[in-house]
Design a protein around this motif. Structure first.
Motif, PDB file in Angstrom:
ATOM      1  N   ASN A  63       0.748  -1.427   0.156  1.00  0.00           N
ATOM      2  CA  ASN A  63      -0.380   0.116  -0.217  1.00  0.00           C
ATOM      3  C   ASN A  63       0.488   1.276   0.393  1.00  0.00           C
ATOM      4  OD1 ASN A  63      -2.614   0.690  -0.230  1.00  0.00           O
ATOM      5  ND2 ASN A  63      -3.189   0.442   1.787  1.00  0.00           N
ATOM      6  N   GLY A  64       2.270   1.445  -1.140  1.00  0.00           N
ATOM      7  CA  GLY A  64       2.767   2.336  -0.602  1.00  0.00           C
ATOM      8  C   GLY A  64       3.655   2.413  -0.029  1.00  0.00           C
ATOM      9  N   ASN A  65       3.786   1.423   1.261  1.00  0.00           N
ATOM     10  CA  ASN A  65       4.812   2.019   2.391  1.00  0.00           C
ATOM     11  C   ASN A  65       5.721   0.169   2.097  1.00  0.00           C
ATOM     12  OD1 ASN A  65       3.600   4.229   3.656  1.00  0.00           O
ATOM     13  ND2 ASN A  65       2.270   2.415   3.682  1.00  0.00           N
ATOM     14  N   PRO A  66       6.958   0.387   2.401  1.00  0.00           N
ATOM     15  CA  PRO A  66       8.189  -0.612   2.849  1.00  0.00           C
ATOM     16  C   PRO A  66       8.068  -0.941   4.004  1.00  0.00           C
ATOM     17  CG  PRO A  66       9.101   2.219   1.684  1.00  0.00           C
ATOM     18  CD  PRO A  66       7.742   1.920   2.049  1.00  0.00           C
ATOM     19  N   VAL A  67       7.358  -2.164   4.165  1.00  0.00           N
ATOM     20  CA  VAL A  67       7.423  -3.029   5.480  1.00  0.00           C
ATOM     21  C   VAL A  67       8.536  -3.738   5.977  1.00  0.00           C
ATOM     22  CG1 VAL A  67       5.166  -2.378   5.239  1.00  0.00           C
ATOM     23  CG2 VAL A  67       6.112  -4.894   4.126  1.00  0.00           C
ATOM     24  N   GLU A  68       9.316  -4.585   4.788  1.00  0.00           N
ATOM     25  CA  GLU A  68      10.784  -5.590   5.223  1.00  0.00           C
ATOM     26  C   GLU A  68      11.120  -5.186   6.814  1.00  0.00           C
ATOM     27  OE1 GLU A  68      12.892  -2.871   2.341  1.00  0.00           O
ATOM     28  OE2 GLU A  68      10.620  -3.733   2.756  1.00  0.00           O
ATOM     29  N   ASN A  69      11.016  -4.123   6.745  1.00  0.00           N
ATOM     30  CA  ASN A  69      12.418  -4.426   8.179  1.00  0.00           C
ATOM     31  C   ASN A  69      11.627  -3.408   8.756  1.00  0.00           C
ATOM     32  OD1 ASN A  69      14.557  -4.852   6.837  1.00  0.00           O
ATOM     33  ND2 ASN A  69      14.798  -3.099   5.194  1.00  0.00           N
ATOM     34  N   LEU A  70      10.225  -3.127   9.407  1.00  0.00           N
ATOM     35  CA  LEU A  70       9.681  -2.446   9.937  1.00  0.00           C
ATOM     36  C   LEU A  70       9.649  -3.368  11.610  1.00  0.00           C
ATOM     37  CD1 LEU A  70       6.387  -2.076   8.930  1.00  0.00           C
ATOM     38  CD2 LEU A  70       7.676  -0.176   9.295  1.00  0.00           C
ATOM     39  N   LYS A  71       9.637  -2.205  13.084  1.00  0.00           N
ATOM     40  CA  LYS A  71       9.181  -3.366  13.617  1.00  0.00           C
ATOM     41  C   LYS A  71       8.228  -4.406  14.099  1.00  0.00           C
ATOM     42  CE  LYS A  71      12.726  -0.542  16.621  1.00  0.00           C
ATOM     43  NZ  LYS A  71      13.192   0.343  15.525  1.00  0.00           N
ATOM     44  N   LEU A  72       8.134  -5.184  14.849  1.00  0.00           N
ATOM     45  CA  LEU A  72       7.520  -5.489  15.157  1.00  0.00           C
ATOM     46  C   LEU A  72       6.267  -5.750  15.589  1.00  0.00           C
ATOM     47  CD1 LEU A  72       8.678  -8.803  17.483  1.00  0.00           C
ATOM     48  CD2 LEU A  72       8.505  -9.231  15.153  1.00  0.00           C
ATOM     49  N   ALA A  73       6.187  -4.244  16.632  1.00  0.00           N
ATOM     50  CA  ALA A  73       4.505  -3.053  17.484  1.00  0.00           C
ATOM     51  C   ALA A  73       4.172  -2.904  16.082  1.00  0.00           C
ATOM     52  CB  ALA A  73       4.986  -2.485  18.143  1.00  0.00           C
ATOM     53  N   GLU A  74       5.259  -2.246  14.981  1.00  0.00           N
ATOM     54  CA  GLU A  74       4.456  -1.482  13.958  1.00  0.00           C
ATOM     55  C   GLU A  74       3.812  -2.408  13.009  1.00  0.00           C
ATOM     56  OE1 GLU A  74       3.393   1.473  11.257  1.00  0.00           O
ATOM     57  OE2 GLU A  74       3.503   1.844  13.195  1.00  0.00           O
ATOM     58  N   ARG A  75       4.301  -3.542  13.021  1.00  0.00           N
ATOM     59  CA  ARG A  75       4.097  -5.037  11.936  1.00  0.00           C
ATOM     60  C   ARG A  75       2.850  -5.135  12.497  1.00  0.00           C
ATOM     61  NH1 ARG A  75       8.110  -6.695   8.578  1.00  0.00           N
ATOM     62  NH2 ARG A  75       7.170  -9.393   8.662  1.00  0.00           N
ATOM     63  N   ALA A  76       2.712  -5.949  13.803  1.00  0.00           N
ATOM     64  CA  ALA A  76       1.092  -5.647  13.813  1.00  0.00           C
ATOM     65  C   ALA A  76       0.297  -4.483  13.979  1.00  0.00           C
ATOM     66  CB  ALA A  76       1.119  -5.897  15.624  1.00  0.00           C
ATOM     67  N   ARG A  77       0.870  -3.684  14.080  1.00  0.00           N
ATOM     68  CA  ARG A  77      -0.523  -2.910  13.913  1.00  0.00           C
ATOM     69  C   ARG A  77      -0.726  -2.794  12.356  1.00  0.00           C
ATOM     70  NH1 ARG A  77      -1.270   2.192  11.772  1.00  0.00           N
ATOM     71  NH2 ARG A  77       0.616   1.989  10.939  1.00  0.00           N
ATOM     72  N   ILE A  78      -0.654  -2.489  11.211  1.00  0.00           N
ATOM     73  CA  ILE A  78      -0.552  -2.909  10.439  1.00  0.00           C
ATOM     74  C   ILE A  78      -0.918  -4.102   8.976  1.00  0.00           C
ATOM     75  CG2 ILE A  78       0.468  -2.464   7.312  1.00  0.00           C
ATOM     76  CD1 ILE A  78       2.641  -1.254   8.588  1.00  0.00           C
ATOM     77  N   ARG A  79      -0.806  -5.196   9.901  1.00  0.00           N
ATOM     78  CA  ARG A  79      -1.007  -5.962   9.877  1.00  0.00           C
ATOM     79  C   ARG A  79      -3.255  -6.439  10.558  1.00  0.00           C
ATOM     80  NH1 ARG A  79       2.349  -9.526  12.131  1.00  0.00           N
ATOM     81  NH2 ARG A  79       1.894  -9.605  14.483  1.00  0.00           N
ATOM     82  N   ASN A  80      -3.348  -5.260  11.226  1.00  0.00           N
ATOM     83  CA  ASN A  80      -4.503  -5.000  11.895  1.00  0.00           C
ATOM     84  C   ASN A  80      -5.626  -4.006  10.871  1.00  0.00           C
ATOM     85  OD1 ASN A  80      -6.528  -3.308  14.145  1.00  0.00           O
ATOM     86  ND2 ASN A  80      -6.385  -6.058  14.795  1.00  0.00           N
ATOM     87  N   ARG A  81      -4.778  -3.607  10.614  1.00  0.00           N
ATOM     88  CA  ARG A  81      -5.392  -2.694   9.328  1.00  0.00           C
ATOM     89  C   ARG A  81      -5.269  -2.783   8.161  1.00  0.00           C
ATOM     90  NH1 ARG A  81      -6.591   2.458  12.578  1.00  0.00           N
ATOM     91  NH2 ARG A  81      -5.930   1.877  15.108  1.00  0.00           N
TER      92      ARG A  81
END
Length: 232
Positions: free
Chosen positions: A71-89
Motif C-alpha cells: 500500500n505504498g509503504n516499505p514494510v520489510e524492516n519494520l519493528k514488530l509493533a508496527e508490523r502488528a498494527r499494519i497487519r490489524n488494519r
C-alpha cells in the motif's frame, strides 16, 4: 503524480531458513505485483514456498533479502509493533483451520480484532453486523464455533477478515478442511467479494480452486515459474 494501482510489490524477495548449519532456500528472487481489485491464486506442489510467501505478504514473517512495499509503504524492516498494527488494519486473514476462538461466540470472534484498534463499540457493532450479513451468518451471532459446521465456521472467519475493511484478503488453503460442497460454497463467496471490489490473494494446491481467481502465480522450488497475469 498519478495514483499507483499497485497494492503489493515484491522485488527480489528471498527467504532462507538456517537450522544446524543447514540452509533451506524457501524463496529465491521473488518478483510479484498485485494490483487493487485483483484476485490472485498462488499455486504449486507441497513444499514449494507458498505458505512462506503468504506469511511474508501477511507480515507474519520477514524476507531474508529483498523489498516489500504494501500500500505504498516499505514494510520489510519494520519493528514488530508496527508490523502488528499494519497487519490489524491492512490485512484480512482466512486460514485453513478457521482459527476461531472456541469460548467466544460468532459475534465476539468477528469483533475481537476491532477491539485491538480501540474502535468505539457502536462502530464495532455496525461493522460486525454488516460483515456477518455479507457472508450469510447474521442469524448465528450467539452460536459458538463448536455449534457450527466447517463451512459455517469458515464463513465466520471470512466475516472476521472483512470487518476490518482490509486492503487485501489473504486466504491460506481456505477450503483445505472442507468437503467439496462447502469448499465450492466458500469459493463462491470469495468470488462474490471479489466482484464487489475486494483484493484477494489465495494459496491453494488444488487447480479446481485456482481457477476461481483471475490470475494464477505458480511456484516451484521457491521460484515463480509461471504468472498468468497475461492470460484472461
Amino acid at each position: 503524480m498519478a495514483a499507483n494501482n499497485t497494492l503489493i510489490h515484491l522485488d527480489g524477495v528471498t527467504k532462507v531458513f538456517v537450522t544446524d548449519e543447514v540452509e533451506t532456500h524457501a524463496l529465491a528472487g521473488i518478483h510479484l505485483e498485485i494490483k487493487r481489485g485483483e484476485y490472485v491464486a498462488i499455486s504449486g506442489p507441497s513444499g514449494c514456498g507458498k505458505s512462506t510467501l503468504l506469511a511474508i505478504l501477511g507480515l507474519l514473517d520477514s524476507p531474508t533479502d529483498g523489498k516489500y512495499v504494501l500500500n505504498g509503504n516499505p514494510v520489510e524492516n519494520l519493528k514488530l509493533a508496527e508490523r502488528a498494527r499494519i497487519r490489524n488494519r491492512e490485512i484480512g486473514f482466512i486460514f485453513q483451520a478457521f482459527n476461531l476462538i472456541g469460548d467466544l461466540n460468532v459475534y465476539e470472534n468477528v469483533e475481537l480484532p476491532l477491539t485491538y484498534r480501540g474502535m468505539p463499540s457502536a462502530e464495532r457493532r455496525t461493522r460486525v453486523q454488516a460483515s456477518l450479513e455479507r457472508v450469510g451468518m447474521s442469524h448465528r451471532v450467539k452460536h459458538y464455533p463448536a455449534q457450527l459446521s466447517g463451512g459455517q465456521q469458515q464463513r465466520v472467519a471470512v466475516a472476521r477478515a472483512l470487518a476490518g475493511e482490509p486492503a487485501i484478503l489473504l486466504a491460506d488453503e481456505p477450503t483445505g478442511n472442507l468437503d467439496s460442497v462447502n469448499g465450492e460454497a466458500v469459493m463462491d463467496l470469495l468470488s462474490e467479494l471479489h466482484r464487489a471490489g475486494a483484493t484477494i490473494c489465495m494459496v491453494t494446491h488444488d487447480p479446481r480452486y485456482a481457477r476461481f481467481a483471475d490470475r494464477t502465480v505458480k511456484l516451484f522450488d521457491g521460484r515463480i515459474v509461471e504468472d498468468g497475469a497475461e492470460v484472461q
